[in-house]
Design an enzyme around this catalytic site. Sequence first.
Site, PDB file in Angstrom:
ATOM      1  N   TYR A  18      10.749 -23.820 120.187  1.00 36.96           N
ATOM      2  CA  TYR A  18      12.195 -23.524 120.591  1.00 36.96           C
ATOM      3  C   TYR A  18      12.625 -24.245 121.005  1.00 36.96           C
ATOM      4  O   TYR A  18      14.018 -24.986 121.285  1.00 36.96           O
ATOM      5  CB  TYR A  18      12.148 -22.421 121.408  1.00 36.96           C
ATOM      6  CG  TYR A  18      13.391 -21.676 122.647  1.00 36.96           C
ATOM      7  CD1 TYR A  18      14.497 -20.583 121.003  1.00 36.96           C
ATOM      8  CD2 TYR A  18      14.267 -22.353 123.153  1.00 36.96           C
ATOM      9  CE1 TYR A  18      15.745 -20.353 120.753  1.00 36.96           C
ATOM     10  CE2 TYR A  18      15.592 -21.148 123.126  1.00 36.96           C
ATOM     11  CZ  TYR A  18      15.942 -20.774 122.421  1.00 36.96           C
ATOM     12  OH  TYR A  18      17.484 -20.017 122.961  1.00 36.96           O
ATOM     13  N   HIS A  22      15.663 -26.696 119.418  1.00 36.95           N
ATOM     14  CA  HIS A  22      17.290 -27.536 120.104  1.00 36.95           C
ATOM     15  C   HIS A  22      17.756 -28.740 120.543  1.00 36.95           C
ATOM     16  O   HIS A  22      18.191 -28.908 120.760  1.00 36.95           O
ATOM     17  CB  HIS A  22      16.831 -26.591 121.627  1.00 36.95           C
ATOM     18  CG  HIS A  22      17.481 -25.177 121.030  1.00 36.95           C
ATOM     19  ND1 HIS A  22      16.334 -23.689 120.914  1.00 36.95           N
ATOM     20  CD2 HIS A  22      18.862 -24.432 120.963  1.00 36.95           C
ATOM     21  CE1 HIS A  22      17.703 -23.342 120.713  1.00 36.95           C
ATOM     22  NE2 HIS A  22      18.837 -23.310 120.918  1.00 36.95           N
ATOM     23  N   TYR A  41      27.488 -25.949 127.483  1.00 42.52           N
ATOM     24  CA  TYR A  41      26.447 -25.113 127.116  1.00 42.52           C
ATOM     25  C   TYR A  41      25.024 -25.528 127.256  1.00 42.52           C
ATOM     26  O   TYR A  41      24.362 -26.518 127.212  1.00 42.52           O
ATOM     27  CB  TYR A  41      26.699 -25.137 125.418  1.00 42.52           C
ATOM     28  CG  TYR A  41      25.787 -24.145 124.705  1.00 42.52           C
ATOM     29  CD1 TYR A  41      24.751 -23.239 125.252  1.00 42.52           C
ATOM     30  CD2 TYR A  41      25.834 -24.013 123.763  1.00 42.52           C
ATOM     31  CE1 TYR A  41      24.360 -21.918 124.263  1.00 42.52           C
ATOM     32  CE2 TYR A  41      25.387 -22.875 122.812  1.00 42.52           C
ATOM     33  CZ  TYR A  41      24.823 -22.223 123.536  1.00 42.52           C
ATOM     34  OH  TYR A  41      24.131 -20.187 122.720  1.00 42.52           O
ATOM     35  N   TRP A  76      20.882 -21.794 111.412  1.00 47.57           N
ATOM     36  CA  TRP A  76      20.481 -22.087 112.040  1.00 47.57           C
ATOM     37  C   TRP A  76      19.603 -20.810 112.263  1.00 47.57           C
ATOM     38  O   TRP A  76      18.849 -20.691 113.303  1.00 47.57           O
ATOM     39  CB  TRP A  76      21.105 -22.389 113.200  1.00 47.57           C
ATOM     40  CG  TRP A  76      20.902 -22.796 114.168  1.00 47.57           C
ATOM     41  CD1 TRP A  76      20.557 -21.962 115.402  1.00 47.57           C
ATOM     42  CD2 TRP A  76      19.451 -24.382 114.719  1.00 47.57           C
ATOM     43  NE1 TRP A  76      20.136 -22.652 116.733  1.00 47.57           N
ATOM     44  CE2 TRP A  76      19.349 -23.660 116.265  1.00 47.57           C
ATOM     45  CE3 TRP A  76      19.518 -25.425 114.713  1.00 47.57           C
ATOM     46  CZ2 TRP A  76      18.926 -24.531 117.422  1.00 47.57           C
ATOM     47  CZ3 TRP A  76      19.067 -25.872 115.013  1.00 47.57           C
ATOM     48  CH2 TRP A  76      17.936 -25.488 116.554  1.00 47.57           C
ATOM     49  N   TRP A  77      20.375 -19.258 112.706  1.00 48.84           N
ATOM     50  CA  TRP A  77      19.738 -18.062 112.443  1.00 48.84           C
ATOM     51  C   TRP A  77      18.323 -17.866 112.426  1.00 48.84           C
ATOM     52  O   TRP A  77      16.877 -17.546 112.961  1.00 48.84           O
ATOM     53  CB  TRP A  77      20.500 -17.077 112.392  1.00 48.84           C
ATOM     54  CG  TRP A  77      21.929 -17.209 113.673  1.00 48.84           C
ATOM     55  CD1 TRP A  77      21.627 -17.627 114.949  1.00 48.84           C
ATOM     56  CD2 TRP A  77      22.698 -15.814 113.665  1.00 48.84           C
ATOM     57  NE1 TRP A  77      23.042 -17.374 115.416  1.00 48.84           N
ATOM     58  CE2 TRP A  77      23.334 -16.334 114.853  1.00 48.84           C
ATOM     59  CE3 TRP A  77      23.306 -15.486 112.445  1.00 48.84           C
ATOM     60  CZ2 TRP A  77      25.287 -15.607 114.637  1.00 48.84           C
ATOM     61  CZ3 TRP A  77      24.175 -14.376 112.477  1.00 48.84           C
ATOM     62  CH2 TRP A  77      25.235 -14.901 114.186  1.00 48.84           C
TER      63      TRP A  77
END
Length: 104
Positions: A18, A22, A41, A76-77
């Site tokens: 993960y 990112h 963010y 992306w999901w």
Amino acid sequence: MVRLGQVMYLHPDAYDEYQKRHAALWPEMKKALKEYGATNYSIFLNEKTGQTFAYLEVPDEATYNKIADTEICKKWWQYMEPLMDTNPDNSPVTTDLKEVFHLD
């Protein structure tokens, strides 16, 4: 500016992947986030529970939420789906948090 907080849920074996994904955020995903108003963010991980806490600021929440309809967001999901709890459309399962304090 609207401050948003959400909790998402990673699979226990996915923490490193993960973070890796990112760190290499696709340029077109980064561009979409900015186009839909996301700033400041950050995502934080609780390594004991697998919960992430995402914080971002947007000028308008309704405008930001339209990012979910974009092809890049859906892509992306799908890319992230193996790493976390997701809904049938591959969007992450999220718990929206209510802001109860902000220090100016």
